[in-house]
Design a protein around this motif. Structure first.
Motif, PDB file in Angstrom:
ATOM      1  N   LYS A 268       0.710  -1.148  -0.086  1.00 31.01           N
ATOM      2  CA  LYS A 268      -0.020   0.097  -0.031  1.00 31.01           C
ATOM      3  C   LYS A 268       0.952   1.238  -0.058  1.00 31.01           C
ATOM      4  O   LYS A 268       0.469   2.249  -0.546  1.00 31.01           O
ATOM      5  CB  LYS A 268      -1.059  -0.102   1.226  1.00 31.01           C
ATOM      6  CG  LYS A 268      -1.883  -1.061   1.102  1.00 31.01           C
ATOM      7  CD  LYS A 268      -3.147  -0.767   2.262  1.00 31.01           C
ATOM      8  CE  LYS A 268      -4.399  -1.637   1.910  1.00 31.01           C
ATOM      9  NZ  LYS A 268      -5.019  -1.395   0.640  1.00 31.01           N
ATOM     10  N   VAL A 269       1.964   1.115   0.701  1.00 29.63           N
ATOM     11  CA  VAL A 269       2.709   2.320   0.917  1.00 29.63           C
ATOM     12  C   VAL A 269       3.264   2.562  -0.759  1.00 29.63           C
ATOM     13  O   VAL A 269       3.896   3.765  -0.792  1.00 29.63           O
ATOM     14  CB  VAL A 269       3.846   2.145   1.863  1.00 29.63           C
ATOM     15  CG1 VAL A 269       3.378   2.035   3.304  1.00 29.63           C
ATOM     16  CG2 VAL A 269       5.164   1.109   1.292  1.00 29.63           C
ATOM     17  N   ALA A 270       3.284   1.929  -1.707  1.00 28.53           N
ATOM     18  CA  ALA A 270       3.964   2.271  -2.938  1.00 28.53           C
ATOM     19  C   ALA A 270       2.829   1.991  -4.042  1.00 28.53           C
ATOM     20  O   ALA A 270       3.021   2.233  -5.146  1.00 28.53           O
ATOM     21  CB  ALA A 270       4.863   1.410  -3.215  1.00 28.53           C
ATOM     22  N   GLU A 271       1.611   2.189  -3.612  1.00 25.82           N
ATOM     23  CA  GLU A 271       0.621   2.093  -4.731  1.00 25.82           C
ATOM     24  C   GLU A 271       0.439   3.216  -5.454  1.00 25.82           C
ATOM     25  O   GLU A 271       0.549   4.303  -5.090  1.00 25.82           O
ATOM     26  CB  GLU A 271      -0.789   1.673  -3.927  1.00 25.82           C
ATOM     27  CG  GLU A 271      -0.915   0.292  -3.519  1.00 25.82           C
ATOM     28  CD  GLU A 271      -2.453   0.235  -2.865  1.00 25.82           C
ATOM     29  OE1 GLU A 271      -3.144   1.044  -2.639  1.00 25.82           O
ATOM     30  OE2 GLU A 271      -2.835  -0.957  -2.649  1.00 25.82           O
ATOM     31  N   LEU A 277      14.637  -0.522 -11.590  1.00 24.30           N
ATOM     32  CA  LEU A 277      15.410  -1.602 -11.425  1.00 24.30           C
ATOM     33  C   LEU A 277      15.746  -1.678 -10.054  1.00 24.30           C
ATOM     34  O   LEU A 277      16.700  -0.921  -9.611  1.00 24.30           O
ATOM     35  CB  LEU A 277      16.416  -1.708 -12.412  1.00 24.30           C
ATOM     36  CG  LEU A 277      16.240  -1.949 -13.869  1.00 24.30           C
ATOM     37  CD1 LEU A 277      17.653  -2.110 -14.472  1.00 24.30           C
ATOM     38  CD2 LEU A 277      15.565  -3.032 -13.938  1.00 24.30           C
ATOM     39  N   GLY A 278      14.931  -2.303  -9.260  1.00 31.41           N
ATOM     40  CA  GLY A 278      15.260  -2.308  -7.753  1.00 31.41           C
ATOM     41  C   GLY A 278      14.677  -1.262  -6.923  1.00 31.41           C
ATOM     42  O   GLY A 278      15.301  -1.322  -5.676  1.00 31.41           O
ATOM     43  N   SER A 279      14.153  -0.183  -7.590  1.00 34.35           N
ATOM     44  CA  SER A 279      13.607   0.883  -7.032  1.00 34.35           C
ATOM     45  C   SER A 279      12.249   1.202  -7.407  1.00 34.35           C
ATOM     46  O   SER A 279      11.994   0.903  -8.665  1.00 34.35           O
ATOM     47  CB  SER A 279      14.603   2.145  -6.824  1.00 34.35           C
ATOM     48  OG  SER A 279      14.762   2.497  -8.002  1.00 34.35           O
ATOM     49  N   TRP A 280      11.585   2.135  -6.717  1.00 31.21           N
ATOM     50  CA  TRP A 280      10.072   2.598  -7.164  1.00 31.21           C
ATOM     51  C   TRP A 280      10.473   4.047  -7.873  1.00 31.21           C
ATOM     52  O   TRP A 280      11.313   4.984  -7.539  1.00 31.21           O
ATOM     53  CB  TRP A 280       9.286   2.791  -6.053  1.00 31.21           C
ATOM     54  CG  TRP A 280       8.902   1.395  -5.284  1.00 31.21           C
ATOM     55  CD1 TRP A 280       9.318   0.889  -3.954  1.00 31.21           C
ATOM     56  CD2 TRP A 280       7.922   0.514  -5.664  1.00 31.21           C
ATOM     57  NE1 TRP A 280       8.805  -0.135  -3.876  1.00 31.21           N
ATOM     58  CE2 TRP A 280       7.780  -0.394  -4.730  1.00 31.21           C
ATOM     59  CE3 TRP A 280       7.078   0.816  -6.652  1.00 31.21           C
ATOM     60  CZ2 TRP A 280       6.877  -1.544  -4.851  1.00 31.21           C
ATOM     61  CZ3 TRP A 280       5.827  -0.350  -6.669  1.00 31.21           C
ATOM     62  CH2 TRP A 280       5.898  -1.200  -5.773  1.00 31.21           C
ATOM     63  N   VAL A 281       9.619   4.231  -8.760  1.00 33.49           N
ATOM     64  CA  VAL A 281       9.468   5.503  -9.317  1.00 33.49           C
ATOM     65  C   VAL A 281       8.572   6.209  -8.527  1.00 33.49           C
ATOM     66  O   VAL A 281       7.399   6.248  -8.735  1.00 33.49           O
ATOM     67  CB  VAL A 281       9.183   5.534 -10.727  1.00 33.49           C
ATOM     68  CG1 VAL A 281       9.146   7.061 -11.263  1.00 33.49           C
ATOM     69  CG2 VAL A 281      10.119   4.812 -11.602  1.00 33.49           C
ATOM     70  N   GLN A 282       8.956   7.205  -7.610  1.00 26.18           N
ATOM     71  CA  GLN A 282       7.893   7.884  -6.680  1.00 26.18           C
ATOM     72  C   GLN A 282       7.518   9.234  -7.422  1.00 26.18           C
ATOM     73  O   GLN A 282       6.302   9.625  -7.212  1.00 26.18           O
ATOM     74  CB  GLN A 282       8.780   8.262  -5.382  1.00 26.18           C
ATOM     75  CG  GLN A 282       7.896   9.007  -4.537  1.00 26.18           C
ATOM     76  CD  GLN A 282       8.641   9.409  -3.090  1.00 26.18           C
ATOM     77  OE1 GLN A 282       9.671   8.613  -2.621  1.00 26.18           O
ATOM     78  NE2 GLN A 282       8.117  10.418  -2.491  1.00 26.18           N
ATOM     79  N   THR A 294      12.907   5.799  -5.046  1.00 27.73           N
ATOM     80  CA  THR A 294      12.878   5.540  -3.726  1.00 27.73           C
ATOM     81  C   THR A 294      12.757   3.923  -3.589  1.00 27.73           C
ATOM     82  O   THR A 294      12.565   3.118  -4.614  1.00 27.73           O
ATOM     83  CB  THR A 294      11.812   5.931  -2.852  1.00 27.73           C
ATOM     84  OG1 THR A 294      11.951   5.772  -1.681  1.00 27.73           O
ATOM     85  CG2 THR A 294      10.342   5.359  -3.305  1.00 27.73           C
ATOM     86  N   CYS A 295      13.356   3.666  -2.252  1.00 31.99           N
ATOM     87  CA  CYS A 295      13.196   2.192  -2.118  1.00 31.99           C
ATOM     88  C   CYS A 295      12.766   1.806  -0.764  1.00 31.99           C
ATOM     89  O   CYS A 295      13.705   1.517   0.287  1.00 31.99           O
ATOM     90  CB  CYS A 295      14.708   1.535  -2.424  1.00 31.99           C
ATOM     91  SG  CYS A 295      14.660  -0.356  -2.448  1.00 31.99           S
ATOM     92  N   LEU A 304      15.734   8.005  -0.695  1.00 33.88           N
ATOM     93  CA  LEU A 304      15.471   8.493  -2.224  1.00 33.88           C
ATOM     94  C   LEU A 304      16.388   9.503  -2.808  1.00 33.88           C
ATOM     95  O   LEU A 304      17.202  10.022  -1.992  1.00 33.88           O
ATOM     96  CB  LEU A 304      13.974   9.367  -1.926  1.00 33.88           C
ATOM     97  CG  LEU A 304      13.912  10.504  -1.083  1.00 33.88           C
ATOM     98  CD1 LEU A 304      14.158  11.854  -1.954  1.00 33.88           C
ATOM     99  CD2 LEU A 304      12.675  10.766  -0.571  1.00 33.88           C
ATOM    100  N   ILE A 305      16.391   9.464  -3.965  1.00 28.20           N
ATOM    101  CA  ILE A 305      17.168  10.699  -4.705  1.00 28.20           C
ATOM    102  C   ILE A 305      16.188  11.371  -5.494  1.00 28.20           C
ATOM    103  O   ILE A 305      15.164  10.862  -6.169  1.00 28.20           O
ATOM    104  CB  ILE A 305      18.312   9.801  -5.539  1.00 28.20           C
ATOM    105  CG1 ILE A 305      17.820   8.969  -6.548  1.00 28.20           C
ATOM    106  CG2 ILE A 305      19.369   9.420  -4.438  1.00 28.20           C
ATOM    107  CD1 ILE A 305      18.822   8.701  -7.486  1.00 28.20           C
ATOM    108  N   ASP A 306      16.369  12.711  -5.510  1.00 24.27           N
ATOM    109  CA  ASP A 306      15.612  13.519  -6.214  1.00 24.27           C
ATOM    110  C   ASP A 306      16.520  14.307  -7.252  1.00 24.27           C
ATOM    111  O   ASP A 306      17.341  15.282  -7.057  1.00 24.27           O
ATOM    112  CB  ASP A 306      14.811  14.677  -5.511  1.00 24.27           C
ATOM    113  CG  ASP A 306      14.042  15.550  -6.247  1.00 24.27           C
ATOM    114  OD1 ASP A 306      14.254  15.727  -7.507  1.00 24.27           O
ATOM    115  OD2 ASP A 306      12.850  16.017  -5.681  1.00 24.27           O
ATOM    116  N   ASN A 307      16.451  13.688  -8.718  1.00 18.24           N
ATOM    117  CA  ASN A 307      17.464  14.261  -9.565  1.00 18.24           C
ATOM    118  C   ASN A 307      16.894  15.920 -10.193  1.00 18.24           C
ATOM    119  O   ASN A 307      17.895  16.296 -10.653  1.00 18.24           O
ATOM    120  CB  ASN A 307      17.420  13.096 -10.741  1.00 18.24           C
ATOM    121  CG  ASN A 307      18.192  11.965 -10.560  1.00 18.24           C
ATOM    122  OD1 ASN A 307      19.066  11.830  -9.764  1.00 18.24           O
ATOM    123  ND2 ASN A 307      17.344  10.809 -11.177  1.00 18.24           N
ATOM    124  N   CYS A 308      15.767  16.189  -9.889  1.00 20.36           N
ATOM    125  CA  CYS A 308      15.518  17.464 -10.410  1.00 20.36           C
ATOM    126  C   CYS A 308      16.096  18.462  -9.546  1.00 20.36           C
ATOM    127  O   CYS A 308      16.297  19.616 -10.053  1.00 20.36           O
ATOM    128  CB  CYS A 308      14.002  17.637 -10.805  1.00 20.36           C
ATOM    129  SG  CYS A 308      13.276  17.032 -12.189  1.00 20.36           S
TER     130      CYS A 308
END
Length: 345
Positions: A268-271, A277-282, A294-295, A304-308
């Motif tokens: 549910k936390v990632a719905e 690959l190995g991480s969620w697209v938040q 994020t993972c 998490l990493i925020d590329n923007c």
């Protein structure tokens, strides 16, 4: 009264401790954390890194950034990175079939499963929905080989590989077994040699003391250590002028591999999130390009990493990750984003 030289040292320490926070006003971030402290663990570390330094650090309770704790599914990002070191070396391709390295996958309809399917959790191999009690009490395998052999020989295929996403431990663990076969070394040794040691993650390991390591969930780490991993990803594969992964490998790790209509099961936390690959697209931009990866892990840690906006962040806690806690992390991130401008159009 302080002696003159001690006054100077004292001033330097105070100045150093507040210099970074003086650049960006994080008061609303602090307020958001304070407002939601009931949903968070009393033991919490929050780190934010940007432009070569930690720009925010908060430690509560008995936790410090050096506290070691299990990080559960945050392990998956680490394992995906390990596999990508072999892709960089040309010893493995994302589109190689698993059966090339593990012949048992030539049967039972599993012959088309690729390394990419494993890292993106699209193997099609049957798994049960996550249940906490089952995770904590399930029978432990003695070796990773034993577990993966069961996936090949005893687990049925629910749907064609690549046609659906199901969150669990199967895919990443298969990929980890493949690199064991390639090198004839065990997974924990490979992780230490290729990820932990070069990233100076000296207080991190995969728990393999009494059972097989679980590449999808048995890592133990610290906020400082995991931040080093995030810094490497944020810097496109470099850490302290050392190349850990190629830019191409990091870009591949951050590409969306799923579509929402193909997700058959997600916690549910990632719905509503897609998977890379190995991480969620938040978060993604208007064109669908991932911008925040994020993972999150079962025990509450959320890296998490925020590329923007060019920052990495980790919430490091001990406590189950429920929906309320996940919502709090998202709310805190909104306050961070309010004071760190985006470079994306």
């Amino acid at each position: 009264m302080f002696p003159k030289n001690l006054k100077l040292v004292y001033f330097f320490l105070i100045f150093s401790a507040n210099y970074v926070s003086a650049q960006i006003n994080f008061s609303k971030v602090d307020a958001e954390i304070e407002k939601n402290k009931r949903s968070l663990s009393k033991n919490l570390v929050v780190l934010i890194y940007k432009d070569g330094k930690i720009i925010y650090k908060k430690e509560t309770g008995s936790f410090t950034s050096k506290t070691q704790e299990p990080i559960a599914s945050c392990s998956k990002w680490l394992t995906a990175a390990l596999v990508m070191t072999f892709v960089d070396e040309g010893k493995l391709s994302l589109d190689d079939k698993v059966s090339k390295y593990l012949p048992a996958f030539n049967f039972n309809g599993k012959q088309d499963i690729t390394i990419r399917h494993c890292l993106s959790q699209q193997t099609g191999i049957h798994q049960e929905p996550f249940r906490l009690f089952r995770q904590l009490t399930k029978k432990k395998y003695k070796t990773l080989e034993e577990e993966v052999d069961d996936f090949a020989n005893k687990s049925k295929l629910d749907y064609a590989s690549g046609s659906g996403f199901y969150y669990g431990n199967v895919g990443l663990n298969i990929a980890a077994r493949v690199v064991e076969v390639i090198t004839k070394k065990n997974f924990s040794t490979l992780m230490k040699e290729r990820i932990f040691k070069p990233l100076e993650m000296n207080n991190s390991r995969f728990d393999d003391t009494e059972k097989a390591p679980n590449p999808s969930g048995s890592a133990i780490s610290t906020a400082d250590d995991y931040m080093n991993f995030l810094i490497m990803l944020l810097n496109k594969g470099e850490f302290k002028n050392k190349r850990i992964l190629s830019e191409k490998a990091v870009a591949s790790m951050e590409q969306t591999q799923t579509a929402l209509d193909r997700i058959k099961y997600a916690p549910k936390v990632a719905e509503g999130y897609n998977y890379a690959l190995g991480s969620w697209v938040q978060e993604a931009d208007n064109s669908g390009k991932p911008t925040v990866l994020t993972c999150p892990g079962l025990f509450g840690t959320w890296p998490l990493i925020d590329n923007c906006r060019g920052y990495a962040c980790i919430f490091f806690v001990k406590g189950l990750l429920g929906e309320q806690k996940a919502e709090t992390y998202v709310a805190v991130k909104k306050q961070i984003d309010a004071v760190i401008p985006s470079n994306c159009k």
